[in-house]
Design a protein around this motif. Structure first.
Motif, PDB file in Angstrom:
ATOM      1  N   GLU A 279      51.444  45.765  38.810  1.00  0.00           N
ATOM      2  CA  GLU A 279      51.307  47.195  39.071  1.00  0.00           C
ATOM      3  C   GLU A 279      50.285  47.386  40.181  1.00  0.00           C
ATOM      4  OE1 GLU A 279      49.676  51.320  36.988  1.00  0.00           O
ATOM      5  OE2 GLU A 279      49.743  49.440  35.836  1.00  0.00           O
ATOM      6  N   LEU A 280      50.674  48.156  41.180  1.00  0.00           N
ATOM      7  CA  LEU A 280      49.817  48.372  42.339  1.00  0.00           C
ATOM      8  C   LEU A 280      49.300  49.798  42.317  1.00  0.00           C
ATOM      9  CD1 LEU A 280      49.263  46.360  44.725  1.00  0.00           C
ATOM     10  CD2 LEU A 280      50.838  47.756  46.067  1.00  0.00           C
ATOM     11  N   MET A 291      44.450  47.175  45.284  1.00  0.00           N
ATOM     12  CA  MET A 291      44.130  46.909  43.880  1.00  0.00           C
ATOM     13  C   MET A 291      45.412  46.718  43.101  1.00  0.00           C
ATOM     14  SD  MET A 291      40.966  49.417  42.962  1.00  0.00           S
ATOM     15  CE  MET A 291      39.391  49.267  43.841  1.00  0.00           C
ATOM     16  N   ALA A 292      45.400  45.710  42.218  1.00  0.00           N
ATOM     17  CA  ALA A 292      46.592  45.397  41.433  1.00  0.00           C
ATOM     18  C   ALA A 292      46.184  44.945  40.051  1.00  0.00           C
ATOM     19  CB  ALA A 292      47.404  44.304  42.126  1.00  0.00           C
ATOM     20  N   ARG A 293      47.096  45.140  39.104  1.00  0.00           N
ATOM     21  CA  ARG A 293      46.876  44.631  37.747  1.00  0.00           C
ATOM     22  C   ARG A 293      48.150  43.972  37.256  1.00  0.00           C
ATOM     23  NH1 ARG A 293      46.622  50.414  36.376  1.00  0.00           N
ATOM     24  NH2 ARG A 293      44.358  50.206  36.285  1.00  0.00           N
ATOM     25  N   ILE A 294      47.974  42.995  36.361  1.00  0.00           N
ATOM     26  CA  ILE A 294      49.102  42.308  35.731  1.00  0.00           C
ATOM     27  C   ILE A 294      49.070  42.631  34.250  1.00  0.00           C
ATOM     28  CG2 ILE A 294      50.129  40.070  35.184  1.00  0.00           C
ATOM     29  CD1 ILE A 294      48.958  38.964  37.737  1.00  0.00           C
ATOM     30  N   ALA A 295      50.159  43.140  33.726  1.00  0.00           N
ATOM     31  CA  ALA A 295      50.224  43.486  32.314  1.00  0.00           C
ATOM     32  C   ALA A 295      49.899  42.277  31.446  1.00  0.00           C
ATOM     33  CB  ALA A 295      51.618  44.024  31.977  1.00  0.00           C
ATOM     34  N   GLY A 296      49.005  42.479  30.499  1.00  0.00           N
ATOM     35  CA  GLY A 296      48.656  41.405  29.570  1.00  0.00           C
ATOM     36  C   GLY A 296      47.526  40.522  30.020  1.00  0.00           C
ATOM     37  N   GLY A 319      40.529  47.695  35.242  1.00  0.00           N
ATOM     38  CA  GLY A 319      41.674  46.899  34.835  1.00  0.00           C
ATOM     39  C   GLY A 319      42.375  46.187  35.968  1.00  0.00           C
ATOM     40  N   CYS A 320      41.850  46.330  37.183  1.00  0.00           N
ATOM     41  CA  CYS A 320      42.493  45.747  38.370  1.00  0.00           C
ATOM     42  C   CYS A 320      41.674  44.605  38.950  1.00  0.00           C
ATOM     43  CB  CYS A 320      42.652  46.808  39.451  1.00  0.00           C
ATOM     44  SG  CYS A 320      43.768  48.146  39.019  1.00  0.00           S
ATOM     45  N   VAL A 321      42.320  43.845  39.815  1.00  0.00           N
ATOM     46  CA  VAL A 321      41.605  42.950  40.715  1.00  0.00           C
ATOM     47  C   VAL A 321      41.699  43.548  42.109  1.00  0.00           C
ATOM     48  CG1 VAL A 321      41.913  40.852  39.354  1.00  0.00           C
ATOM     49  CG2 VAL A 321      43.652  41.489  41.050  1.00  0.00           C
ATOM     50  N   ARG A 322      40.654  43.305  42.912  1.00  0.00           N
ATOM     51  CA  ARG A 322      40.575  43.916  44.239  1.00  0.00           C
ATOM     52  C   ARG A 322      40.746  42.877  45.329  1.00  0.00           C
ATOM     53  NH1 ARG A 322      35.008  46.399  46.638  1.00  0.00           N
ATOM     54  NH2 ARG A 322      34.650  44.182  47.063  1.00  0.00           N
ATOM     55  N   PHE A 323      41.622  43.188  46.267  1.00  0.00           N
ATOM     56  CA  PHE A 323      41.777  42.425  47.504  1.00  0.00           C
ATOM     57  C   PHE A 323      41.221  43.304  48.633  1.00  0.00           C
ATOM     58  CE2 PHE A 323      45.140  41.054  44.705  1.00  0.00           C
ATOM     59  CZ  PHE A 323      45.415  39.729  45.005  1.00  0.00           C
ATOM     60  N   VAL A 324      40.358  42.748  49.469  1.00  0.00           N
ATOM     61  CA  VAL A 324      39.863  43.462  50.644  1.00  0.00           C
ATOM     62  C   VAL A 324      40.177  42.617  51.868  1.00  0.00           C
ATOM     63  CG1 VAL A 324      37.908  44.605  51.734  1.00  0.00           C
ATOM     64  CG2 VAL A 324      37.988  44.418  49.247  1.00  0.00           C
ATOM     65  N   THR A 325      40.922  43.185  52.801  1.00  0.00           N
ATOM     66  CA  THR A 325      41.287  42.440  54.004  1.00  0.00           C
ATOM     67  C   THR A 325      40.273  42.688  55.115  1.00  0.00           C
ATOM     68  OG1 THR A 325      42.706  44.249  54.774  1.00  0.00           O
ATOM     69  CG2 THR A 325      43.735  42.522  53.452  1.00  0.00           C
ATOM     70  N   HIS A 326      40.113  41.693  55.963  1.00  0.00           N
ATOM     71  CA  HIS A 326      39.206  41.789  57.106  1.00  0.00           C
ATOM     72  C   HIS A 326      39.709  40.864  58.205  1.00  0.00           C
ATOM     73  CE1 HIS A 326      37.447  38.034  55.627  1.00  0.00           C
ATOM     74  NE2 HIS A 326      37.267  38.616  54.455  1.00  0.00           N
ATOM     75  N   ARG A 327      38.929  40.715  59.258  1.00  0.00           N
ATOM     76  CA  ARG A 327      39.418  40.029  60.446  1.00  0.00           C
ATOM     77  C   ARG A 327      39.645  38.529  60.253  1.00  0.00           C
ATOM     78  NH1 ARG A 327      34.955  37.809  63.296  1.00  0.00           N
ATOM     79  NH2 ARG A 327      32.941  38.460  62.444  1.00  0.00           N
TER      80      ARG A 327
END
Length: 352
Positions: A279-280, A291-296, A319-327
């Protein structure tokens, strides 16, 4: 792709960038003085350029944006006056990561208010807090971009609405613009347009812009002068600070490059959204945070399993994990991150 000294699949934060050859050369050749005495020409140049970019009278260079956010409420009431109340969104960086410092070192009374999906405070709840302490000096804090709302960029009209409400009750509006550069690029507007409604602004050069250290606190000349005095008390005065200010000046020239980080984040979001079981969180105006989460799976468990696939992310309390993009990221890294999350999601569904 600039891998630097960190793994190139490290998506925990855009603070993970490292100085490249051009930035290191600028640091090596920086003209320096002593900023404590106000005669470091490179620091002065940086402060003047940032003040101009944000349309402020003055700016103060500090080691971190966290220090800038602490200095702001200290500088509002003036010497000898009681510390103000600070009202911030419950999910802002100030509220859940800087609150202890504000209370312990600033002596402020920190109050939180619920936030809407785009990151704006609930205006009715904010007005209730403002009216309940109308006689007390108050600082209202707004965050742009809104980190816990997947880096959503707030436009100037949104900030102007909050500013108008704060000013109606005699409050000072402080804008935590640690990623204000991302917001400006995402919205296609000048930085000063987003900063103009606020009374003071924190601006970071050490996130997507890529400087190794530093933030700036902007406002009126009088406000910044008071903040400069408080910076000394907090131990934030630096001597030959031109060495790091030189890197920040290089970083300012990279504002347009943030559009590439946003494109990378968009590609990552599209890839993750295609993974079954994922889930995004989709913000109205995305920037460089996904940010995304995986059920369970708890965020900690998800982050741990992703690390086993060579991908580092930050687990969050929503409840999510965070991805941050950069150069340092490119589409190859995006494909690997999607592959890793797909593997983790498949494993999670197997054991459910």
């Amino acid at each position: 792709m600039d891998q630097g000294t960190f793994p190139w699949l490290d998506f925990r934060s855009d603070t993970r960038t490292v100085p490249d050859a051009r930035m290191r050369a600028a640091m090596s050749g920086a003209e320096v003085g002593d900023d404590v005495y106000g005669d470091d020409p490179t620091v002065t140049a940086l402060e003047e350029q940032v003040a101009e970019l944000l349309g402020a009278e003055a700016a103060l260079f500090v080691p971190t944006s966290t220090m800038a956010n602490l200095l702001a409420p200290l500088a509002v009431p003036g010497p000898g006056a009681p510390a103000p109340r600070v009202i911030a969104g419950a999910d802002t960086h100030i509220a859940f990561l800087e609150a202890d410092g504000l209370r312990r070192f600033g002596g402020v009374d920190l109050l939180t208010v619920e936030q809407l999906p785009d990151g704006l405070p609930d205006l009715d709840a904010l007005e209730a807090l403002l009216s309940a302490g109308a006689d007390a000096p108050t600082v209202v804090c707004l965050e742009n971009t809104s980190m816990m709302r997947s880096g959503n960029a707030l436009d100037a009209e949104a900030t102007r609405t909050v500013a108008a409400l704060a000013h109606r009750y005699g409050a000072h509006l402080h804008l935590d613009g640690a990623r204000l550069a991302n917001a400006a690029v995402a919205l296609g507007v000048p930085l000063r347009e987003l900063a103009e409604p606020a009374d003071s602004v924190t601006f970071s050069v050490s996130k997507g812009l890529g400087a190794p250290v530093g933030g700036l606190l902007c406002g009126t000349a009088e406000f910044v002068a008071r903040a400069r005095g408080s910076r000394t008390w907090l131990g934030g005065s630096l001597h030959q600070a031109g060495v790091v200010a030189a890197a920040a000046l290089v970083a300012l020239g990279r504002l347009p490059d943030l559009a590439g980080d946003h494109a990378t984040a968009a590609a990552l979001a599209a890839g993750l959204e295609s993974v079954p079981g994922v889930e995004l969180l989709r913000p109205p105006r995305p920037t460089n945070i996904v940010m995304a989460r995986i059920a369970g799976l708890t965020p900690d468990a998800c982050a741990e399993r992703l690390a086993g696939h060579g991908v580092r992310v930050l687990p969050l309390p929503n409840g999510c994990v965070r991805f941050v993009t950069h150069r340092s990221h490119d589409l190859t890294g995006v494909r690997e991150a999607v592959r890793a999350l797909a593997a983790v999601a498949e494993t999670a569904s197997t054991f459910r």
